[in-house]
Enzyme design. Structure first.
Site, PDB file in Angstrom:
ATOM      1  N   ASN A  72     -30.805 -13.182  -9.230  1.00  0.00           N
ATOM      2  CA  ASN A  72     -31.969 -14.014  -8.946  1.00  0.00           C
ATOM      3  C   ASN A  72     -31.800 -14.590  -7.544  1.00  0.00           C
ATOM      4  OD1 ASN A  72     -33.072 -13.618 -11.541  1.00  0.00           O
ATOM      5  ND2 ASN A  72     -31.775 -15.236 -12.389  1.00  0.00           N
ATOM      6  N   HIS A 119     -24.585 -15.033  -7.358  1.00  0.00           N
ATOM      7  CA  HIS A 119     -23.949 -14.537  -8.586  1.00  0.00           C
ATOM      8  C   HIS A 119     -24.709 -13.332  -9.115  1.00  0.00           C
ATOM      9  CE1 HIS A 119     -26.746 -17.809  -9.535  1.00  0.00           C
ATOM     10  NE2 HIS A 119     -27.054 -17.151 -10.641  1.00  0.00           N
TER      11      HIS A 119
END
Ligand code: AMP
Length: 116
Positions: free
Chosen positions: A89, A102
């Site tokens: 994201n 991440h």
């Protein structure tokens, strides 16, 4: 959402808060997501505090490759032989909530498309 490089993930790297760590090397750390969205939900992060994918630079080329290959290895170790989904994201529209880059590894169930 603030885009500082000091996040809860920095604290996990420094062992200031607990996490269920599944892999670590000099460059990356992987741990179980605290709010799993699938039977297997693991986050792989660089130890270098890059806030988001859009902030990665050309000098991060090797690190970015290492992140993805580490995710592949962790998925294999987690037994996701039938497939899995990798998600990054990026920023507000991407739904990013923690501003430390991440990779999500999601698996253990059939994923749907399109994502929400
Ligand atoms: P994103 O929305 O892509 O920024 O994902 C952030 C993820 O971090 C979410 O799936 C959260 O559940 C997860 N998360 C937040 N805090 C922690 C924590 N302390 N330990 C493990 N995962 C966390």
């Amino acid at each position: 959402m603030s885009e500082t490089t000091e996040t809860i993930f920095s604290k996990i790297i420094r062992r200031e808060i607990p996490a269920d760590i599944v892999y670590e090397d000099d460059l990356v750390l992987a741990f179980k997501d605290i709010q799993p969205q699938a039977p297997v939900h693991i986050l792989v992060i660089p130890k270098k505090p890059i806030a988001k994918l859009a902030d990665a630079q050309s000098q991060d080329h090797n690190l970015m490759g290492h992140l993805l290959l580490t995710a592949q290895k962790i998925a294999e170790q987690a037994g996701l032989t039938n497939g899995y989904r990798i998600v990054i994201n990026n920023g507000v529209d991407g739904g990013q909530t923690v501003y430390h880059l991440h990779i999500h590894i999601l698996g253990g169930r059939q994923m749907k498309w399109p994502p929400g």
